[in-house]
Design a protein around this motif. Structure first.
Motif, PDB file in Angstrom:
ATOM      1  N   THR A 195     -13.416 -10.221   2.735  1.00 34.14           N
ATOM      2  CA  THR A 195     -12.119  -9.377   1.670  1.00 34.14           C
ATOM      3  C   THR A 195     -11.942  -8.085   2.718  1.00 34.14           C
ATOM      4  OG1 THR A 195     -13.286 -10.920   0.136  1.00 34.14           O
ATOM      5  CG2 THR A 195     -11.949  -8.848  -0.407  1.00 34.14           C
ATOM      6  N   GLU A 196     -10.985  -7.706   2.391  1.00 38.94           N
ATOM      7  CA  GLU A 196     -10.448  -6.330   2.690  1.00 38.94           C
ATOM      8  C   GLU A 196      -9.742  -5.957   1.361  1.00 38.94           C
ATOM      9  OE1 GLU A 196      -7.956  -4.563   5.908  1.00 38.94           O
ATOM     10  OE2 GLU A 196      -6.213  -6.646   4.548  1.00 38.94           O
ATOM     11  N   VAL A 197      -9.782  -5.200   0.498  1.00 42.29           N
ATOM     12  CA  VAL A 197      -9.799  -3.858  -0.298  1.00 42.29           C
ATOM     13  C   VAL A 197      -8.454  -3.404  -0.194  1.00 42.29           C
ATOM     14  CG1 VAL A 197     -10.741  -2.672  -2.189  1.00 42.29           C
ATOM     15  CG2 VAL A 197     -11.576  -4.271  -1.508  1.00 42.29           C
ATOM     16  N   LEU A 198      -7.144  -3.421  -0.463  1.00 47.54           N
ATOM     17  CA  LEU A 198      -6.242  -2.220  -0.577  1.00 47.54           C
ATOM     18  C   LEU A 198      -5.414  -2.126  -1.846  1.00 47.54           C
ATOM     19  CD1 LEU A 198      -4.042  -4.015   2.029  1.00 47.54           C
ATOM     20  CD2 LEU A 198      -5.517  -1.910   2.104  1.00 47.54           C
ATOM     21  N   CYS A 199      -5.876  -0.964  -2.029  1.00 50.38           N
ATOM     22  CA  CYS A 199      -4.923  -0.180  -3.226  1.00 50.38           C
ATOM     23  C   CYS A 199      -3.310  -0.129  -3.511  1.00 50.38           C
ATOM     24  CB  CYS A 199      -5.535   1.025  -3.371  1.00 50.38           C
ATOM     25  SG  CYS A 199      -5.338   1.732  -5.683  1.00 50.38           S
ATOM     26  N   LEU A 200      -3.003  -0.739  -4.470  1.00 49.67           N
ATOM     27  CA  LEU A 200      -1.151  -0.587  -4.216  1.00 49.67           C
ATOM     28  C   LEU A 200      -1.186  -0.083  -5.779  1.00 49.67           C
ATOM     29  CD1 LEU A 200      -0.764  -4.529  -3.124  1.00 49.67           C
ATOM     30  CD2 LEU A 200      -1.062  -2.364  -1.919  1.00 49.67           C
ATOM     31  N   VAL A 201       0.503  -0.233  -6.306  1.00 52.57           N
ATOM     32  CA  VAL A 201       0.825   0.792  -7.494  1.00 52.57           C
ATOM     33  C   VAL A 201       1.504  -0.517  -8.096  1.00 52.57           C
ATOM     34  CG1 VAL A 201       2.624   1.729  -7.995  1.00 52.57           C
ATOM     35  CG2 VAL A 201       1.212   2.679  -6.216  1.00 52.57           C
ATOM     36  N   ARG A 202       1.560  -0.732  -8.991  1.00 52.67           N
ATOM     37  CA  ARG A 202       1.949  -1.302 -11.080  1.00 52.67           C
ATOM     38  C   ARG A 202       1.847  -0.390 -11.503  1.00 52.67           C
ATOM     39  NH1 ARG A 202      -0.892  -5.603 -12.771  1.00 52.67           N
ATOM     40  NH2 ARG A 202      -0.215  -7.518 -10.899  1.00 52.67           N
ATOM     41  N   ASP A 203       3.641  -0.322 -12.264  1.00 50.87           N
ATOM     42  CA  ASP A 203       3.935   1.300 -13.240  1.00 50.87           C
ATOM     43  C   ASP A 203       3.382   2.723 -13.617  1.00 50.87           C
ATOM     44  OD1 ASP A 203       5.482  -1.775 -14.337  1.00 50.87           O
ATOM     45  OD2 ASP A 203       3.457  -2.213 -15.455  1.00 50.87           O
ATOM     46  N   ASP A 204       2.965   2.439 -11.952  1.00 52.34           N
ATOM     47  CA  ASP A 204       2.824   3.577 -11.544  1.00 52.34           C
ATOM     48  C   ASP A 204       1.825   4.320 -12.032  1.00 52.34           C
ATOM     49  OD1 ASP A 204       5.240   5.020 -11.651  1.00 52.34           O
ATOM     50  OD2 ASP A 204       6.194   5.226 -13.388  1.00 52.34           O
ATOM     51  N   ARG A 205       0.808   3.411 -11.563  1.00 53.66           N
ATOM     52  CA  ARG A 205      -0.765   3.027 -11.672  1.00 53.66           C
ATOM     53  C   ARG A 205      -1.515   2.729 -10.455  1.00 53.66           C
ATOM     54  NH1 ARG A 205      -3.247   5.146 -16.383  1.00 53.66           N
ATOM     55  NH2 ARG A 205      -5.084   3.914 -16.320  1.00 53.66           N
ATOM     56  N   GLU A 251      -7.378  -7.723  -3.375  1.00 61.20           N
ATOM     57  CA  GLU A 251      -8.534  -8.095  -2.319  1.00 61.20           C
ATOM     58  C   GLU A 251      -7.620  -9.162  -1.746  1.00 61.20           C
ATOM     59  OE1 GLU A 251     -11.485  -9.741  -4.136  1.00 61.20           O
ATOM     60  OE2 GLU A 251     -12.893  -7.962  -4.509  1.00 61.20           O
ATOM     61  N   ARG A 252      -7.351  -9.018  -0.353  1.00 60.74           N
ATOM     62  CA  ARG A 252      -7.330 -10.260   1.102  1.00 60.74           C
ATOM     63  C   ARG A 252      -8.206 -10.808   1.507  1.00 60.74           C
ATOM     64  NH1 ARG A 252      -2.202  -7.072   3.090  1.00 60.74           N
ATOM     65  NH2 ARG A 252      -0.748  -5.966   1.670  1.00 60.74           N
ATOM     66  N   ARG A 253      -7.771 -12.374   1.826  1.00 60.38           N
ATOM     67  CA  ARG A 253      -8.911 -12.634   2.805  1.00 60.38           C
ATOM     68  C   ARG A 253      -8.447 -12.890   4.083  1.00 60.38           C
ATOM     69  NH1 ARG A 253     -13.481 -12.992   0.955  1.00 60.38           N
ATOM     70  NH2 ARG A 253     -13.989 -14.560   2.341  1.00 60.38           N
ATOM     71  N   VAL A 254      -9.596 -12.221   5.134  1.00 58.05           N
ATOM     72  CA  VAL A 254      -8.954 -11.533   6.390  1.00 58.05           C
ATOM     73  C   VAL A 254     -10.034 -12.351   7.698  1.00 58.05           C
ATOM     74  CG1 VAL A 254      -7.480  -9.923   5.869  1.00 58.05           C
ATOM     75  CG2 VAL A 254      -9.826  -9.428   6.705  1.00 58.05           C
ATOM     76  N   ASP A 255      -9.405 -12.488   8.475  1.00 57.89           N
ATOM     77  CA  ASP A 255     -10.993 -13.017   9.035  1.00 57.89           C
ATOM     78  C   ASP A 255     -12.217 -11.871   9.897  1.00 57.89           C
ATOM     79  OD1 ASP A 255      -9.619 -15.818   9.868  1.00 57.89           O
ATOM     80  OD2 ASP A 255      -7.884 -14.932  11.364  1.00 57.89           O
ATOM     81  N   GLY A 256     -11.573 -10.847   9.466  1.00 53.30           N
ATOM     82  CA  GLY A 256     -12.538 -10.287  10.662  1.00 53.30           C
ATOM     83  C   GLY A 256     -12.695  -8.621   9.282  1.00 53.30           C
ATOM     84  N   ALA A 264      -7.087  -0.266  10.944  1.00 51.09           N
ATOM     85  CA  ALA A 264      -6.726  -1.340  11.037  1.00 51.09           C
ATOM     86  C   ALA A 264      -6.062  -1.371   9.403  1.00 51.09           C
ATOM     87  CB  ALA A 264      -6.568  -2.638  11.212  1.00 51.09           C
ATOM     88  N   GLN A 265      -7.005  -1.247   8.898  1.00 46.18           N
ATOM     89  CA  GLN A 265      -6.623  -1.306   7.835  1.00 46.18           C
ATOM     90  C   GLN A 265      -5.609   0.172   7.031  1.00 46.18           C
ATOM     91  OE1 GLN A 265     -10.495  -0.874   5.637  1.00 46.18           O
ATOM     92  NE2 GLN A 265      -9.460  -1.933   3.238  1.00 46.18           N
ATOM     93  N   LEU A 266      -5.418   1.164   7.217  1.00 48.33           N
ATOM     94  CA  LEU A 266      -4.422   1.522   6.853  1.00 48.33           C
ATOM     95  C   LEU A 266      -2.731   1.317   7.305  1.00 48.33           C
ATOM     96  CD1 LEU A 266      -6.094   5.169   7.628  1.00 48.33           C
ATOM     97  CD2 LEU A 266      -5.106   4.791   5.830  1.00 48.33           C
ATOM     98  N   ALA A 267      -3.280   0.120   8.780  1.00 47.04           N
ATOM     99  CA  ALA A 267      -1.407  -0.639   9.282  1.00 47.04           C
ATOM    100  C   ALA A 267      -1.558  -1.649   8.334  1.00 47.04           C
ATOM    101  CB  ALA A 267      -2.097  -0.894  10.575  1.00 47.04           C
ATOM    102  N   HIS A 268      -2.273  -2.185   7.052  1.00 46.09           N
ATOM    103  CA  HIS A 268      -2.270  -2.735   6.376  1.00 46.09           C
ATOM    104  C   HIS A 268      -1.905  -2.161   4.532  1.00 46.09           C
ATOM    105  CE1 HIS A 268      -5.793  -5.746   8.120  1.00 46.09           C
ATOM    106  NE2 HIS A 268      -4.129  -5.728   9.258  1.00 46.09           N
ATOM    107  N   LEU A 269      -2.147  -1.084   4.695  1.00 44.57           N
ATOM    108  CA  LEU A 269      -1.838  -0.133   3.680  1.00 44.57           C
ATOM    109  C   LEU A 269      -0.100   0.061   3.596  1.00 44.57           C
ATOM    110  CD1 LEU A 269      -2.836   0.726   0.802  1.00 44.57           C
ATOM    111  CD2 LEU A 269      -2.992   2.453   1.952  1.00 44.57           C
ATOM    112  N   LEU A 270      -0.389   0.670   5.162  1.00 46.57           N
ATOM    113  CA  LEU A 270       1.304   1.519   5.250  1.00 46.57           C
ATOM    114  C   LEU A 270       2.312  -0.230   4.831  1.00 46.57           C
ATOM    115  CD1 LEU A 270       0.834   3.986   7.526  1.00 46.57           C
ATOM    116  CD2 LEU A 270       1.680   4.093   5.295  1.00 46.57           C
ATOM    117  N   ALA A 271       1.344  -0.953   5.293  1.00 42.89           N
ATOM    118  CA  ALA A 271       2.973  -1.857   5.584  1.00 42.89           C
ATOM    119  C   ALA A 271       3.374  -2.431   4.414  1.00 42.89           C
ATOM    120  CB  ALA A 271       2.301  -3.228   6.689  1.00 42.89           C
ATOM    121  N   GLY A 272       2.594  -2.086   3.273  1.00 45.19           N
ATOM    122  CA  GLY A 272       3.437  -2.811   1.733  1.00 45.19           C
ATOM    123  C   GLY A 272       2.003  -3.756   1.091  1.00 45.19           C
TER     124      GLY A 272
END
Length: 186
Positions: free
Chosen positions: A51-61, A66-71, A77-85
């Motif tokens: 499980t990879e945890v990313l923090c996104l936004v909904r309604d200014d919150r 959680e995303r399931r990834v292979d490793g 890499a996690q920053l790149a996934h976050l920047l990809a949106g």
């Protein structure tokens, strides 16, 4: 008689909305770096055992996803996934990102459970004004990892003052608690 009055009121309200008019259309350049939108779309990560945890936004919150990834991803890499949106499925659930414009590139160095994130300069005319959410996304994403407790920011190697949820700027290491007031209830 009521329809002409209603139409006149609508015209007056629309004319006085406070947005200045321009004589010709103006081109606004897109922000530098990746710009997540339905047109470009972020790649859908594979459904893996970690499980990879990313923090996104909904309604200014801030919203943890959680995303399931292979490793276990590296910090960069996690920053790149976050920047990809958000993925298309996450966008369909109303999730967005505050990163485009505020943070266009980011690399990290981890030492003794502290991540030092070097962010690129924001683009001009990005149209974004929610830096607190952008930095909150990074802090909450990285501190969700087992190997990171705090996050500090640099720009070109120089300490960078970033906003906390209360609006104050700091160059000190940050934790998810600094953005707790912005986190959406589960």
């Amino acid at each position: 008689m009521i329809r002409p009055v209603a139409a006149l009121v609508a015209v007056v309200l629309l004319a006085g909305c406070g947005v200045p008019t321009e004589g010709a259309p103006r081109t606004v350049p897109p922000p530098p770096g990746p710009f997540p939108s339905p047109a470009t779309g972020a790649p859908v990560p594979p459904a893996g055992p970690v499980t990879e945890v990313l923090c996104l936004v909904r309604d200014d919150r801030l919203v943890t996803v959680e995303r399931r990834v292979d490793g276990v991803p590296t910090v960069d890499a996690q920053l790149a996934h976050l920047l990809a949106g958000p993925t298309a499925a996450e966008r369909d659930r109303g999730l967005t990102t505050a990163l485009p414009g505020a943070v266009t590139t980011a690399t990290a160095r981890v030492s003794e459970a502290r991540a030092e994130v070097d962010v690129g300069a924001p683009g001009e005319e990005t149209g974004r004004s929610d830096e607190v959410l952008a930095f909150g996304q990074i802090v909450c994403t990285l501190t969700a990892r087992d190997d990171i407790d705090t996050v500090s920011f640099l720009r070109a190697g120089t300490p960078l003052g970033v906003p906390r949820a209360d609006g104050s700027l700091t160059q000190q290491p940050l934790t998810a608690a600094d953005y707790a007031d912005l986190v959406a209830p589960r």
